[in-house]
Design a protein around this motif. Structure first.
Motif, PDB file in Angstrom:
ATOM      1  N   ALA A 154     -35.806 -36.566 -14.577  1.00 47.48           N
ATOM      2  CA  ALA A 154     -34.349 -36.604 -14.398  1.00 47.48           C
ATOM      3  C   ALA A 154     -33.681 -37.458 -15.467  1.00 47.48           C
ATOM      4  N   GLN A 155     -34.272 -38.618 -15.762  1.00 44.30           N
ATOM      5  CA  GLN A 155     -33.663 -39.522 -16.736  1.00 44.30           C
ATOM      6  C   GLN A 155     -33.598 -38.905 -18.123  1.00 44.30           C
ATOM      7  N   TRP A 156     -34.658 -38.167 -18.487  1.00 39.03           N
ATOM      8  CA  TRP A 156     -34.748 -37.655 -19.853  1.00 39.03           C
ATOM      9  C   TRP A 156     -34.486 -36.153 -19.942  1.00 39.03           C
ATOM     10  N   GLN A 157     -33.936 -35.589 -18.874  1.00 39.14           N
ATOM     11  CA  GLN A 157     -33.501 -34.178 -18.858  1.00 39.14           C
ATOM     12  C   GLN A 157     -34.651 -33.229 -19.217  1.00 39.14           C
ATOM     13  N   ILE A 158     -35.814 -33.499 -18.644  1.00 38.95           N
ATOM     14  CA  ILE A 158     -37.002 -32.690 -18.929  1.00 38.95           C
ATOM     15  C   ILE A 158     -37.104 -31.563 -17.912  1.00 38.95           C
ATOM     16  N   ARG A 159     -37.031 -30.342 -18.387  1.00 44.07           N
ATOM     17  CA  ARG A 159     -37.165 -29.143 -17.573  1.00 44.07           C
ATOM     18  C   ARG A 159     -37.509 -27.987 -18.493  1.00 44.07           C
ATOM     19  N   ARG A 160     -37.789 -26.848 -17.917  1.00 43.68           N
ATOM     20  CA  ARG A 160     -37.973 -25.650 -18.729  1.00 43.68           C
ATOM     21  C   ARG A 160     -36.595 -25.085 -19.059  1.00 43.68           C
ATOM     22  N   TYR A 161     -36.263 -25.075 -20.335  1.00 43.64           N
ATOM     23  CA  TYR A 161     -34.978 -24.525 -20.770  1.00 43.64           C
ATOM     24  C   TYR A 161     -35.093 -23.072 -21.214  1.00 43.64           C
ATOM     25  N   GLY A 162     -36.207 -22.727 -21.869  1.00 42.15           N
ATOM     26  CA  GLY A 162     -36.360 -21.365 -22.364  1.00 42.15           C
ATOM     27  C   GLY A 162     -35.536 -21.131 -23.624  1.00 42.15           C
ATOM     28  N   GLY A 205     -31.888  -8.308 -13.380  1.00 46.67           N
ATOM     29  CA  GLY A 205     -31.035  -8.824 -14.446  1.00 46.67           C
ATOM     30  C   GLY A 205     -31.038 -10.324 -14.586  1.00 46.67           C
ATOM     31  N   LYS A 206     -31.745 -11.039 -13.707  1.00 47.41           N
ATOM     32  CA  LYS A 206     -31.776 -12.499 -13.738  1.00 47.41           C
ATOM     33  C   LYS A 206     -33.181 -12.981 -14.090  1.00 47.41           C
ATOM     34  N   PRO A 207     -33.307 -13.885 -15.055  1.00 51.66           N
ATOM     35  CA  PRO A 207     -34.642 -14.384 -15.401  1.00 51.66           C
ATOM     36  C   PRO A 207     -35.211 -15.249 -14.280  1.00 51.66           C
ATOM     37  N   VAL A 208     -36.494 -15.040 -13.990  1.00 46.78           N
ATOM     38  CA  VAL A 208     -37.165 -15.844 -12.971  1.00 46.78           C
ATOM     39  C   VAL A 208     -38.288 -16.674 -13.577  1.00 46.78           C
ATOM     40  N   ASP A 209     -38.631 -16.423 -14.830  1.00 43.19           N
ATOM     41  CA  ASP A 209     -39.590 -17.260 -15.543  1.00 43.19           C
ATOM     42  C   ASP A 209     -39.526 -16.922 -17.023  1.00 43.19           C
ATOM     43  N   THR A 210     -39.943 -17.876 -17.843  1.00 43.14           N
ATOM     44  CA  THR A 210     -40.031 -17.647 -19.286  1.00 43.14           C
ATOM     45  C   THR A 210     -41.055 -18.593 -19.869  1.00 43.14           C
ATOM     46  N   SER A 211     -41.624 -18.209 -21.010  1.00 44.80           N
ATOM     47  CA  SER A 211     -42.796 -18.918 -21.519  1.00 44.80           C
ATOM     48  C   SER A 211     -42.459 -20.184 -22.299  1.00 44.80           C
ATOM     49  N   MET A 212     -41.343 -20.220 -23.018  1.00 41.77           N
ATOM     50  CA  MET A 212     -40.954 -21.433 -23.730  1.00 41.77           C
ATOM     51  C   MET A 212     -40.377 -22.442 -22.746  1.00 41.77           C
ATOM     52  N   GLY A 213     -40.458 -23.727 -23.077  1.00 40.65           N
ATOM     53  CA  GLY A 213     -40.128 -24.731 -22.088  1.00 40.65           C
ATOM     54  C   GLY A 213     -39.053 -25.705 -22.488  1.00 40.65           C
ATOM     55  N   LEU A 214     -39.394 -26.988 -22.484  1.00 31.65           N
ATOM     56  CA  LEU A 214     -38.476 -28.023 -22.964  1.00 31.65           C
ATOM     57  C   LEU A 214     -38.128 -27.771 -24.418  1.00 31.65           C
ATOM     58  N   THR A 215     -39.100 -27.293 -25.174  1.00 36.34           N
ATOM     59  CA  THR A 215     -38.944 -26.979 -26.586  1.00 36.34           C
ATOM     60  C   THR A 215     -39.466 -25.567 -26.836  1.00 36.34           C
ATOM     61  N   PRO A 216     -39.232 -25.027 -28.019  1.00 39.31           N
ATOM     62  CA  PRO A 216     -39.764 -23.694 -28.338  1.00 39.31           C
ATOM     63  C   PRO A 216     -41.253 -23.694 -28.686  1.00 39.31           C
ATOM     64  N   MET A 217     -41.976 -24.781 -28.409  1.00 31.80           N
ATOM     65  CA  MET A 217     -43.399 -24.826 -28.748  1.00 31.80           C
ATOM     66  C   MET A 217     -44.297 -24.279 -27.645  1.00 31.80           C
ATOM     67  N   ARG A 225     -46.755 -21.971 -34.469  1.00 33.23           N
ATOM     68  CA  ARG A 225     -46.750 -22.868 -33.316  1.00 33.23           C
ATOM     69  C   ARG A 225     -47.917 -22.557 -32.391  1.00 33.23           C
ATOM     70  N   SER A 226     -48.422 -23.600 -31.764  1.00 32.82           N
ATOM     71  CA  SER A 226     -49.630 -23.453 -30.948  1.00 32.82           C
ATOM     72  C   SER A 226     -49.393 -22.727 -29.643  1.00 32.82           C
ATOM     73  N   GLY A 227     -48.169 -22.831 -29.088  1.00 31.44           N
ATOM     74  CA  GLY A 227     -47.999 -22.393 -27.716  1.00 31.44           C
ATOM     75  C   GLY A 227     -48.728 -23.351 -26.789  1.00 31.44           C
ATOM     76  N   ASP A 228     -49.118 -22.867 -25.607  1.00 30.59           N
ATOM     77  CA  ASP A 228     -49.735 -23.722 -24.589  1.00 30.59           C
ATOM     78  C   ASP A 228     -50.968 -24.449 -25.118  1.00 30.59           C
ATOM     79  N   ILE A 229     -51.011 -25.742 -24.880  1.00 32.99           N
ATOM     80  CA  ILE A 229     -52.231 -26.518 -25.133  1.00 32.99           C
ATOM     81  C   ILE A 229     -52.392 -27.546 -24.018  1.00 32.99           C
ATOM     82  N   ASP A 230     -53.585 -28.061 -23.854  1.00 35.34           N
ATOM     83  CA  ASP A 230     -53.826 -29.183 -22.958  1.00 35.34           C
ATOM     84  C   ASP A 230     -53.074 -30.387 -23.518  1.00 35.34           C
ATOM     85  N   PRO A 231     -52.167 -30.996 -22.746  1.00 33.18           N
ATOM     86  CA  PRO A 231     -51.450 -32.167 -23.277  1.00 33.18           C
ATOM     87  C   PRO A 231     -52.377 -33.322 -23.622  1.00 33.18           C
ATOM     88  N   GLY A 232     -53.583 -33.311 -23.060  1.00 37.98           N
ATOM     89  CA  GLY A 232     -54.544 -34.340 -23.409  1.00 37.98           C
ATOM     90  C   GLY A 232     -54.969 -34.292 -24.859  1.00 37.98           C
TER      91      GLY A 232
END
Length: 382
Positions: A154-162, A205-217, A225-232
């Motif tokens: 919430a503080q840093w506005q982290i969500r999936r934006y797409g 007509g309404k999006p219910v999911d999308t692959s890009m998230g907080l950023t286009p990575m 760009r790598s796309g999904d990776i283990d954050p570790g």
């Protein structure tokens, strides 16, 4: 000469400025072009780049004053949580977009440069910002929310934006029109496959999911760009390889994906390397297809039933092998591609699935410039 009111659409990057003049009503592309290598050589900055664009238009017999311009549309990649409608540009909007720079450090600052120089060059025209994230603003909370500490998010506005929202919306609407079906009657998967790549699941007509998230990575494997990776992996490289955050981000953005694995982002070259027996190119392609198939399957599950899958953008529209391999062996899921249709040289909107396929598969050319131009007209005529 433009016979109808036209919109100048500007897509400003860090070292390039793409432009197009579009008639929103007819859909006609009057002119388009790109000015590259900004800051390197005679094009010293974005102001000079815009003047070079005007010069190119004049040299092609379409001087600015003859184009019947009624607005200037600007593609802005990240609108954050609050900017999700096409919006007239003023100083307050510029300040808001500037505040969002940390969410899109590679994209929003160049867009702001383009907006500033265009407002100076064309002060008598309304300028409209159209946000790449807008279409996905109302994603269901379960899809938009990351499972991290709630207060931090919430503080840093982290969500999936797409992202690529303008394209996903336009293509899903065009798919419904092509099929002669109401948009709200269809469950769709749209695959925007270019150098940047994203998938979306769209219900009525309404999006219910999308692959890009907080950023286009996030999401699909892309050109660089790598796309999904283990954050570790990020913390591992930081602690063990002593890579800085900037170095890791640069690698994931610019030196990963198909280029990172196969040394090439042009799929035409990649296919030739595969044919010559290049194992690295083959692996890059296989990883790309594997990730794409995972998302298609996941979104079929999210939707419950899928009426249409549509390929768009540079790779999606032009690479028959990618389309074939992404959907190969899925007859049990009601998807069957017709080989002859898939390999057709036709470049218009078309069906590539077999007549008996329960899920229709389409190729629909995207036109983000037209979508932005029409959004501009809607704003200024409102």
């Amino acid at each position: 000469m433009a016979s109808q009111p036209a919109v100048l659409v500007i897509n400003s990057g860090s070292s390039s400025l793409k432009y197009a003049v579009v008639e929103p009503r007819s859909g006609k592309m009057v002119a388009d072009g790109i000015v590259e290598r900004i800051g390197d050589g005679p094009v010293g900055d974005h102001g000079a780049a815009l003047q070079e664009a005007f010069k190119q238009l004049a040299e092609s017999g379409q001087p600015l004053e003859s184009l019947g311009l009624v607005a200037v549309g600007h593609r802005v990649v990240h609108g954050g949580p609050d900017l999700y409608e096409p919006t007239l540009v003023d100083d307050a909007l510029i300040a808001k977009v500037e505040e969002l720079a940390p969410l899109a450090p590679l994209h929003n600052p160049p867009a702001l440069l383009g907006i500033r120089v265009a407002r100076e060059a064309l002060p008598d025209l309304p300028h409209v910002a159209v946000f790449d994230t807008a279409f996905f603003h109302d994603l269901p909370a379960a899809a938009a929310t990351y499972a991290i500490e709630r207060d931090v998010a919430a503080q840093w506005q982290i969500r999936r934006y797409g992202f690529h929202g303008t394209s996903h919306q336009y293509v899903s609407e065009q798919a419904a029109e092509y099929l002669g079906e109401p948009l709200d009657s269809l469950n769709q998967i749209v695959l925007h496959l270019g150098n940047g790549a994203s998938a979306s699941a769209i219900a009525a007509g309404k999006p219910v999911d999308t692959s890009m998230g907080l950023t286009p990575m996030e999401g699909l494997v892309m050109g660089t760009r790598s796309g999904d990776i283990d954050p570790g992996i990020i913390t591992y490289l930081s602690r063990t390889a002593h890579m800085s955050v900037d170095d890791i981000e640069n690698m994931l953005n610019k030196n990963s994906g198909v280029r990172g694995l196969g040394g090439e982002i042009d799929f035409r070259v990649l296919h030739k390397r595969i044919e010559s027996g290049d194992a690295a190119a083959q692996l890059a392609y296989d990883v790309y297809i594997h990730r794409l198939r995972k998302y298609i399957g996941a979104y079929m599950a999210v939707l419950g039933s899928t009426d249409v899958i549509t390929f768009t953008a540079g790779v999606g529209e032009n690479d028959a092998a990618v389309r074939r391999d992404a959907l190969a062996g899925l007859t049990g899921l009601g998807i069957e591609v017709d080989q002859r249709r898939n390999e057709s040289s036709d470049r218009s909107a078309r069906r590539i699935s077999a007549d008996g396929s329960r899920t229709v598969v389409l190729v629909v050319p995207t036109d983000e410039e037209l979508a932005i131009a029409r959004a501009c007209v809607d704003v200024i005529e409102d």
